[in-house]
Design an enzyme around this catalytic site. Structure first.
Site, PDB file in Angstrom:
ATOM      1  N   GLY A 155       0.822  -1.201   0.000  1.00  0.00           N
ATOM      2  CA  GLY A 155       0.000   0.000   0.000  1.00  0.00           C
ATOM      3  C   GLY A 155       0.860   1.257   0.000  1.00  0.00           C
ATOM      4  O   GLY A 155       1.883   1.310   0.672  1.00  0.00           O
ATOM      5  N   ALA A 174      15.339  10.883  -0.631  1.00  0.00           N
ATOM      6  CA  ALA A 174      16.447  10.790   0.315  1.00  0.00           C
ATOM      7  C   ALA A 174      17.407   9.670  -0.049  1.00  0.00           C
ATOM      8  O   ALA A 174      18.633   9.838   0.013  1.00  0.00           O
ATOM      9  CB  ALA A 174      15.900  10.583   1.731  1.00  0.00           C
ATOM     10  N   VAL A 219      17.873   8.254  -3.072  1.00  0.00           N
ATOM     11  CA  VAL A 219      18.553   8.543  -4.337  1.00  0.00           C
ATOM     12  C   VAL A 219      19.653   9.574  -4.146  1.00  0.00           C
ATOM     13  O   VAL A 219      20.803   9.369  -4.574  1.00  0.00           O
ATOM     14  CB  VAL A 219      17.541   9.027  -5.397  1.00  0.00           C
ATOM     15  CG1 VAL A 219      18.272   9.545  -6.641  1.00  0.00           C
ATOM     16  CG2 VAL A 219      16.593   7.902  -5.781  1.00  0.00           C
ATOM     17  N   SER A 244       6.094  -6.279   2.358  1.00  0.00           N
ATOM     18  CA  SER A 244       7.254  -5.859   1.560  1.00  0.00           C
ATOM     19  C   SER A 244       8.547  -6.305   2.224  1.00  0.00           C
ATOM     20  O   SER A 244       9.492  -6.742   1.559  1.00  0.00           O
ATOM     21  CB  SER A 244       7.254  -4.335   1.408  1.00  0.00           C
ATOM     22  OG  SER A 244       6.043  -3.886   0.839  1.00  0.00           O
ATOM     23  N   MET A 293      -8.761   3.462   8.689  1.00  0.00           N
ATOM     24  CA  MET A 293      -7.946   2.322   8.274  1.00  0.00           C
ATOM     25  C   MET A 293      -6.964   1.932   9.377  1.00  0.00           C
ATOM     26  O   MET A 293      -6.928   2.521  10.441  1.00  0.00           O
ATOM     27  CB  MET A 293      -7.223   2.658   6.968  1.00  0.00           C
ATOM     28  CG  MET A 293      -8.180   2.920   5.800  1.00  0.00           C
ATOM     29  SD  MET A 293      -7.345   3.438   4.269  1.00  0.00           S
ATOM     30  CE  MET A 293      -6.830   1.821   3.657  1.00  0.00           C
ATOM     31  N   ARG A 320      -5.906  -1.773   9.357  1.00  0.00           N
ATOM     32  CA  ARG A 320      -5.940  -3.236   9.434  1.00  0.00           C
ATOM     33  C   ARG A 320      -6.187  -3.677  10.872  1.00  0.00           C
ATOM     34  O   ARG A 320      -7.190  -3.300  11.465  1.00  0.00           O
ATOM     35  CB  ARG A 320      -4.650  -3.844   8.858  1.00  0.00           C
ATOM     36  CG  ARG A 320      -4.476  -3.607   7.367  1.00  0.00           C
ATOM     37  CD  ARG A 320      -3.420  -4.473   6.776  1.00  0.00           C
ATOM     38  NE  ARG A 320      -2.101  -4.245   7.359  1.00  0.00           N
ATOM     39  CZ  ARG A 320      -1.012  -4.907   7.013  1.00  0.00           C
ATOM     40  NH1 ARG A 320      -1.073  -5.849   6.095  1.00  0.00           N
ATOM     41  NH2 ARG A 320       0.150  -4.643   7.570  1.00  0.00           N
ATOM     42  N   ALA A 373     -12.963  12.427  20.567  1.00  0.00           N
ATOM     43  CA  ALA A 373     -14.047  11.469  20.342  1.00  0.00           C
ATOM     44  C   ALA A 373     -14.614  10.966  21.666  1.00  0.00           C
ATOM     45  O   ALA A 373     -13.893  10.838  22.663  1.00  0.00           O
ATOM     46  CB  ALA A 373     -13.543  10.289  19.512  1.00  0.00           C
ATOM     47  N   ARG A 405      -4.750   7.552   2.576  1.00  0.00           N
ATOM     48  CA  ARG A 405      -3.453   7.215   1.987  1.00  0.00           C
ATOM     49  C   ARG A 405      -2.880   8.345   1.131  1.00  0.00           C
ATOM     50  O   ARG A 405      -1.703   8.317   0.781  1.00  0.00           O
ATOM     51  CB  ARG A 405      -3.579   5.966   1.111  1.00  0.00           C
ATOM     52  CG  ARG A 405      -3.604   4.674   1.890  1.00  0.00           C
ATOM     53  CD  ARG A 405      -3.472   3.515   0.930  1.00  0.00           C
ATOM     54  NE  ARG A 405      -3.513   2.233   1.614  1.00  0.00           N
ATOM     55  CZ  ARG A 405      -3.528   1.068   0.994  1.00  0.00           C
ATOM     56  NH1 ARG A 405      -3.535   1.043  -0.331  1.00  0.00           N
ATOM     57  NH2 ARG A 405      -3.559  -0.051   1.667  1.00  0.00           N
TER      58      ARG A 405
END
Length: 319
Positions: free
Chosen positions: A11, A22, A24, A105, A169, A171, A186, A252
């Protein structure tokens, strides 16, 4: 080490571009050649690789997403696919690989390391669910996106004297919900680590109404259940109109926060340092304000410790 490769996988997260930049520019400053790999492990297997220079990462530090793109790759899950990926790295003369992404990943980077590839992982995921590091790139930006949405939802919820359930989100990690719920004031924060009791939740809503509360804001982590279903249950029990809002992938996107940009810069530079030291199968992260590197197997097996104190503060301040 003369040539490194860099890819983003899983994701996307705000700040990935800042991390690419950074990596590169740090690598070029150290005299290394940099090869960009498009579309994650899928692009690696298919040889979607190009040389990058300083201009390649100009004007990207403020952009969300990833200029290298990202994709899922079923072929890489097979031993044959991973061996092919390792061969492609060799064909392009890539001595070290920087992987920006989450736990999936990193698992890929670990498996490549077992095939002799020098790989370093940089944590890039909005979920903040990698236990070895206190923060992952993208979490802070996503948190602020949620907070902005909560502030707007509160306005309309108050006007109509409703209950609002906002699903975020993360997970199976409740950090986005917990931090956003605390920062956004909240009335209830529902997260996978703690769960919830429907009767207790509805009682708190009704007691709040008797005290003169104009609205109720509930932040729900996606790992607990759906906002629509919970809103329906609350309305059936309390008789108060309840609306659900699912923020989804808006979390995202967006320009990364200053915190995420600085974190990306520090971790990107550290990743190159680790590769130049000849280390293999490592990940970089931040702990107690200091940038660290750790064995990738240890990092992936680290058990996440839930912040009970922060949850207790959020609960106490909600009444």
């Amino acid at each position: 080490m003369k040539t490194i490769g860099i890819l983003t996988s899983g994701g996307d997260a705000p700040g990935m571009n800042a991390a690419i930049r950074a990596v590169v520019r740090t690598a070029l400053d150290k005299g290394l050649k940099v090869m960009g790999i498009q579309r994650g492990y899928s692009g690696l297997i298919n040889g979607e690789i190009f040389e990058m220079n300083r201009h390649s990462v100009s004007d990207i530090i403020h952009r969300g997403g990833t200029i290298l793109r990202t994709a899922r790759c079923e072929e890489f899950r097979t031993e044959e696919g991973r061996k092919r990926a390792a061969k492609v790295l060799k064909v392009f003369g890539i001595d070290g690989l920087v992987v920006i992404g989450g736990d999936g990943s990193f698992t890929g980077a670990r498996l490549l390391s077992e095939l002799g590839v020098s790989a370093v992982g940089i944590p890039g995921t909005i979920d903040n669910d990698l236990a070895y590091t206190q923060y992952t790139i993208g979490f802070d930006t996503a948190l602020n996106t949620v907070l902005d949405a909560i502030n707007k939802i509160r306005d309309t919820s108050t006007s109509h004297e409703r209950v609002s359930v906002v699903e975020v989100m993360g997970r199976n990690c409740g950090d986005i919900a917990l931090y956003a719920g605390l920062a956004g004031g909240a009335e209830s924060v529902i997260i996978p680590e703690k769960g919830y009791n429907l009767n207790e939740l509805c009682r708190n809503i009704l007691e709040g109404k008797l005290r003169g509360k104009m609205h109720n804001l509930i932040v729900l982590a996606e790992g607990v259940g759906g906002a629509e279903e919970l809103a329906k249950k609350i309305e059936e029990v309390t008789g108060i109109i309840t609306r659900a809002t699912i923020l989804g992938h808006i979390q995202r996107g967006g320009s990364p926060s200053a915190f995420d940009r600085v974190l990306a810069a520090r971790l990107g530079a550290k990743a190159i340092e680790v590769l130049l030291e000849g280390k293999k199968a490592r990940v970089v992260g931040i702990r107690d304000g200091k940038v660290i590197d750790q064995d990738i197997n240890e990092a992936l097996s680290t058990k996440r410790e839930f912040d009970e104190e922060l949850f207790d503060i959020a609960r106490a301040l909600s009444y």
